[in-house]
Write a protein that holds these residues in place. Structure first.
Motif, PDB file in Angstrom:
ATOM      1  N   GLY A 219       0.797  -1.227   0.000  1.00 18.53           N
ATOM      2  CA  GLY A 219       0.000   0.000   0.000  1.00 18.53           C
ATOM      3  C   GLY A 219       0.826   1.272   0.000  1.00 18.53           C
ATOM      4  N   GLU A 220       2.133   1.158   0.329  1.00 14.01           N
ATOM      5  CA  GLU A 220       3.011   2.328   0.362  1.00 14.01           C
ATOM      6  C   GLU A 220       3.497   2.734  -1.020  1.00 14.01           C
ATOM      7  OE1 GLU A 220       3.880   4.120   2.950  1.00 14.01           O
ATOM      8  OE2 GLU A 220       3.707   2.909   4.763  1.00 14.01           O
ATOM      9  N   LEU A 221       3.201   1.917  -2.056  1.00 13.19           N
ATOM     10  CA  LEU A 221       3.710   2.199  -3.400  1.00 13.19           C
ATOM     11  C   LEU A 221       3.154   3.514  -3.942  1.00 13.19           C
ATOM     12  CD1 LEU A 221       5.462   0.865  -5.683  1.00 13.19           C
ATOM     13  CD2 LEU A 221       3.280   0.131  -6.687  1.00 13.19           C
ATOM     14  N   LEU A 222       4.057   4.373  -4.433  1.00 15.63           N
ATOM     15  CA  LEU A 222       3.674   5.665  -4.974  1.00 15.63           C
ATOM     16  C   LEU A 222       4.334   5.876  -6.332  1.00 15.63           C
ATOM     17  CD1 LEU A 222       4.388   7.700  -1.715  1.00 15.63           C
ATOM     18  CD2 LEU A 222       2.104   7.216  -2.608  1.00 15.63           C
ATOM     19  N   VAL A 223       3.657   6.588  -7.206  1.00 15.38           N
ATOM     20  CA  VAL A 223       4.252   7.026  -8.464  1.00 15.38           C
ATOM     21  C   VAL A 223       4.913   8.370  -8.190  1.00 15.38           C
ATOM     22  CG1 VAL A 223       3.805   7.730 -10.842  1.00 15.38           C
ATOM     23  CG2 VAL A 223       2.550   5.788  -9.850  1.00 15.38           C
ATOM     24  N   ARG A 224       6.206   8.471  -8.501  1.00 23.09           N
ATOM     25  CA  ARG A 224       6.979   9.639  -8.065  1.00 23.09           C
ATOM     26  C   ARG A 224       6.389  10.965  -8.534  1.00 23.09           C
ATOM     27  NH1 ARG A 224      11.009  12.639 -10.187  1.00 23.09           N
ATOM     28  NH2 ARG A 224      11.455  11.151 -11.866  1.00 23.09           N
ATOM     29  N   HIS A 225       6.012  11.065  -9.786  1.00 23.08           N
ATOM     30  CA  HIS A 225       5.535  12.370 -10.266  1.00 23.08           C
ATOM     31  C   HIS A 225       4.206  12.760  -9.616  1.00 23.08           C
ATOM     32  CE1 HIS A 225       3.239   9.929 -13.285  1.00 23.08           C
ATOM     33  NE2 HIS A 225       2.369  10.900 -13.149  1.00 23.08           N
ATOM     34  N   GLU A 226       3.425  11.765  -9.169  1.00 23.88           N
ATOM     35  CA  GLU A 226       2.188  12.064  -8.441  1.00 23.88           C
ATOM     36  C   GLU A 226       2.494  12.473  -7.000  1.00 23.88           C
ATOM     37  OE1 GLU A 226      -0.160   8.550  -8.767  1.00 23.88           O
ATOM     38  OE2 GLU A 226      -0.732   8.927 -10.861  1.00 23.88           O
ATOM     39  N   PHE A 227       3.483  11.815  -6.413  1.00 27.10           N
ATOM     40  CA  PHE A 227       3.879  12.175  -5.056  1.00 27.10           C
ATOM     41  C   PHE A 227       4.523  13.559  -5.028  1.00 27.10           C
ATOM     42  CE2 PHE A 227       7.248  12.445  -1.841  1.00 27.10           C
ATOM     43  CZ  PHE A 227       6.483  12.331  -0.692  1.00 27.10           C
ATOM     44  N   ASP A 228       5.325  13.868  -6.054  1.00 27.21           N
ATOM     45  CA  ASP A 228       6.028  15.158  -6.096  1.00 27.21           C
ATOM     46  C   ASP A 228       5.067  16.342  -6.185  1.00 27.21           C
ATOM     47  OD1 ASP A 228       8.564  14.139  -5.822  1.00 27.21           O
ATOM     48  OD2 ASP A 228       8.996  14.105  -7.968  1.00 27.21           O
ATOM     49  N   LYS A 229       3.913  16.126  -6.781  1.00 30.31           N
ATOM     50  CA  LYS A 229       2.920  17.197  -6.878  1.00 30.31           C
ATOM     51  C   LYS A 229       2.179  17.290  -5.543  1.00 30.31           C
ATOM     52  CE  LYS A 229      -1.066  18.771  -9.562  1.00 30.31           C
ATOM     53  NZ  LYS A 229      -2.021  18.424 -10.658  1.00 30.31           N
ATOM     54  N   LYS A 230       2.152  18.498  -4.968  1.00 29.59           N
ATOM     55  CA  LYS A 230       1.573  18.667  -3.640  1.00 29.59           C
ATOM     56  C   LYS A 230       0.297  19.510  -3.678  1.00 29.59           C
ATOM     57  CE  LYS A 230       4.896  16.494  -1.432  1.00 29.59           C
ATOM     58  NZ  LYS A 230       5.791  16.160  -2.559  1.00 29.59           N
ATOM     59  N   ILE A 231      -0.564  19.244  -2.711  1.00 29.90           N
ATOM     60  CA  ILE A 231      -1.738  20.064  -2.480  1.00 29.90           C
ATOM     61  C   ILE A 231      -1.714  20.489  -1.009  1.00 29.90           C
ATOM     62  CG2 ILE A 231      -3.123  18.872  -4.240  1.00 29.90           C
ATOM     63  CD1 ILE A 231      -4.550  17.431  -1.888  1.00 29.90           C
ATOM     64  N   MET A 243       0.567  14.867  -0.475  1.00 28.03           N
ATOM     65  CA  MET A 243       0.745  14.328  -1.820  1.00 28.03           C
ATOM     66  C   MET A 243      -0.556  14.424  -2.605  1.00 28.03           C
ATOM     67  SD  MET A 243       0.938  10.293  -0.656  1.00 28.03           S
ATOM     68  CE  MET A 243       1.823  10.565   0.880  1.00 28.03           C
ATOM     69  N   SER A 244      -0.447  14.757  -3.898  1.00 29.73           N
ATOM     70  CA  SER A 244      -1.653  14.906  -4.718  1.00 29.73           C
ATOM     71  C   SER A 244      -2.396  13.580  -4.875  1.00 29.73           C
ATOM     72  CB  SER A 244      -1.281  15.458  -6.103  1.00 29.73           C
ATOM     73  OG  SER A 244      -0.525  14.513  -6.845  1.00 29.73           O
ATOM     74  N   CYS A 245      -1.679  12.465  -4.724  1.00 31.63           N
ATOM     75  CA  CYS A 245      -2.278  11.131  -4.886  1.00 31.63           C
ATOM     76  C   CYS A 245      -2.797  10.584  -3.556  1.00 31.63           C
ATOM     77  CB  CYS A 245      -1.255  10.173  -5.487  1.00 31.63           C
ATOM     78  SG  CYS A 245       0.322  10.124  -4.590  1.00 31.63           S
ATOM     79  N   TYR A 246      -3.192  11.481  -2.639  1.00 33.78           N
ATOM     80  CA  TYR A 246      -3.598  11.047  -1.300  1.00 33.78           C
ATOM     81  C   TYR A 246      -4.759  10.043  -1.331  1.00 33.78           C
ATOM     82  CZ  TYR A 246      -7.772  14.021  -1.351  1.00 33.78           C
ATOM     83  OH  TYR A 246      -8.994  14.574  -1.665  1.00 33.78           O
ATOM     84  N   ASP A 247      -5.685  10.199  -2.276  1.00 33.88           N
ATOM     85  CA  ASP A 247      -6.843   9.304  -2.324  1.00 33.88           C
ATOM     86  C   ASP A 247      -6.413   7.870  -2.623  1.00 33.88           C
ATOM     87  OD1 ASP A 247      -9.825   8.851  -2.432  1.00 33.88           O
ATOM     88  OD2 ASP A 247      -9.324   8.288  -4.499  1.00 33.88           O
ATOM     89  N   THR A 248      -5.559   7.699  -3.635  1.00 29.63           N
ATOM     90  CA  THR A 248      -5.047   6.364  -3.960  1.00 29.63           C
ATOM     91  C   THR A 248      -4.243   5.797  -2.807  1.00 29.63           C
ATOM     92  OG1 THR A 248      -4.938   6.935  -6.311  1.00 29.63           O
ATOM     93  CG2 THR A 248      -3.605   5.066  -5.586  1.00 29.63           C
ATOM     94  N   MET A 253      -3.883   1.987   1.710  1.00 29.61           N
ATOM     95  CA  MET A 253      -3.485   1.759   3.103  1.00 29.61           C
ATOM     96  C   MET A 253      -4.648   1.334   3.990  1.00 29.61           C
ATOM     97  SD  MET A 253      -0.185   2.352   3.592  1.00 29.61           S
ATOM     98  CE  MET A 253       0.041   2.940   5.263  1.00 29.61           C
ATOM     99  N   TYR A 254      -5.836   1.946   3.763  1.00 32.29           N
ATOM    100  CA  TYR A 254      -6.930   1.767   4.716  1.00 32.29           C
ATOM    101  C   TYR A 254      -8.235   1.278   4.096  1.00 32.29           C
ATOM    102  CZ  TYR A 254      -3.751   4.719   7.426  1.00 32.29           C
ATOM    103  OH  TYR A 254      -2.643   5.246   8.059  1.00 32.29           O
ATOM    104  N   GLY A 255      -8.279   1.092   2.786  1.00 33.29           N
ATOM    105  CA  GLY A 255      -9.530   0.683   2.145  1.00 33.29           C
ATOM    106  C   GLY A 255     -10.507   1.847   2.096  1.00 33.29           C
ATOM    107  N   ASP A 256     -11.728   1.636   2.601  1.00 30.46           N
ATOM    108  CA  ASP A 256     -12.743   2.696   2.665  1.00 30.46           C
ATOM    109  C   ASP A 256     -12.374   3.626   3.824  1.00 30.46           C
ATOM    110  OD1 ASP A 256     -14.944   4.322   2.594  1.00 30.46           O
ATOM    111  OD2 ASP A 256     -16.405   2.759   3.095  1.00 30.46           O
ATOM    112  N   TYR A 257     -11.445   4.531   3.559  1.00 27.52           N
ATOM    113  CA  TYR A 257     -10.807   5.280   4.643  1.00 27.52           C
ATOM    114  C   TYR A 257     -11.712   6.324   5.294  1.00 27.52           C
ATOM    115  CZ  TYR A 257      -9.858   8.808   0.983  1.00 27.52           C
ATOM    116  OH  TYR A 257      -9.964   9.734  -0.033  1.00 27.52           O
ATOM    117  N   MET A 258     -12.813   6.694   4.643  1.00 28.95           N
ATOM    118  CA  MET A 258     -13.722   7.652   5.265  1.00 28.95           C
ATOM    119  C   MET A 258     -14.662   6.992   6.275  1.00 28.95           C
ATOM    120  SD  MET A 258     -12.771  10.544   4.165  1.00 28.95           S
ATOM    121  CE  MET A 258     -14.098  11.666   4.650  1.00 28.95           C
ATOM    122  N   LYS A 259     -14.666   5.676   6.291  1.00 31.18           N
ATOM    123  CA  LYS A 259     -15.494   4.932   7.254  1.00 31.18           C
ATOM    124  C   LYS A 259     -14.692   4.709   8.524  1.00 31.18           C
ATOM    125  CE  LYS A 259     -17.898   0.501   7.854  1.00 31.18           C
ATOM    126  NZ  LYS A 259     -18.187  -0.814   7.231  1.00 31.18           N
TER     127      LYS A 259
END
Length: 279
Positions: A219-231, A243-248, A253-259
């Protein structure tokens, strides 16, 4: 025995008062604010991660049962931070502790003392700072490397476990034959091995990146150019980088993380007591 005597001497030399949950969380938040200000001043990149990032997205602040702060930095920025923070301190009593670098490296509040249930390295209120490292270009190989990092991290954590602690007395006793050989090898040796393992692939040359030394698995896998872009995300009324890819990332990491998780899953670091030094 030495640790126990040391604690007694510490308490005799200084006066300590116990902090409430709100008080120590306010101190943790202050660490994050100081860190953010430092990174902005020195043009260092970072992102909230783990439970802190989840807290920002789901609660706009701390997860109610969480009790630390987690951030990640690209390896090049992490190495710069490590040098700069020795020249320009973050603030009063705030120190970047790299005693067990590779396994844990953290900003600690030296004016506090705490006792955790399992870990022996956590003596002060802390904020984790994890480096993000490069990974193989093949996705399957990258995921395997993260899983291997997670296994090494767990072994290192066993070497750091306090003897005599467990969910039951039977488990506490049963762990002794496993923990003792690891403690003989030593947490620092495992930490160095984990740190060296993490740095094999250069961050800037990698398509995939991840927090290898603090890995929780694939679950820790990130695409670098998505991680490099920040919000910017809100945490306790202030804006911090994410990281801009926070949703992925959070879904992985947590599945349905809003629950909200079940009650039995709502665990922090099980701090026993947290004190502030006075005078």
């Amino acid at each position: 025995m030495f640790c126990f005597v040391g604690i007694k001497v510490l308490f005799k030399m200084s006066r300590f008062v116990k902090l409430s949950e709100k008080e120590y969380k306010d101190r943790l938040f202050n660490m994050l604010v100081k860190f953010d200000e430092f990174c902005n001043k020195h043009s260092l990149e970072y992102s909230l991660c783990g439970g802190t990032l989840l807290g920002a997205i789901r609660h706009k602040g701390f997860i109610p049962w969480d009790d630390d702060i987690d951030v990640v930095m690209p390896r090049p920025d992490y190495e710069r931070f490590k040098v700069l923070v020795n020249k320009y301190p973050l603030g009063d009593n705030l120190v970047f502790d790299t005693t067990f670098e590779g396994y844990v490296q953290k900003i600690v509040d030296k004016s506090t003392y705490l006792k955790t249930r399992y870990s022996s390295v956590d003596k002060h209120l802390w904020m984790d700072v994890f480096p993000i490292d490069g990974l193989p270009d093949n996705k399957a190989d990258a995921e395997r490397r993260l899983v291997t990092g997670m296994i090494i991290k767990k072994i290192t954590a066993r070497a750091d476990t306090q003897l005599g602690e467990g969910k039951t007395k039977l488990r506490a006793v049963a762990k002794i034959p496993v923990i003792l050989p690891l403690q003989i090898i030593g947490t620092k040796r495992f930490a160095k091995f984990l740190g060296d393992f993490s740095k094999k692939y250069k961050y800037k040359n990698s398509y995939y990146v991840g927090a290898v030394s603090s890995s929780c698995g694939k679950g820790e896998l990130l695409v670098r150019h998505e991680f490099d872009k920040k919000i910017n995300v809100e945490f306790n009324g202030k804006k911090f980088k994410a990281m801009s890819c926070y949703d992925t990332y959070l879904k992985n990491m947590y599945g349905d993380y809003m629950k909200l998780p079940e009650n039995y899953e709502r665990l922090g670091h099980q701090l026993k007591k947290c004190y502030k030094r006075i005078g």
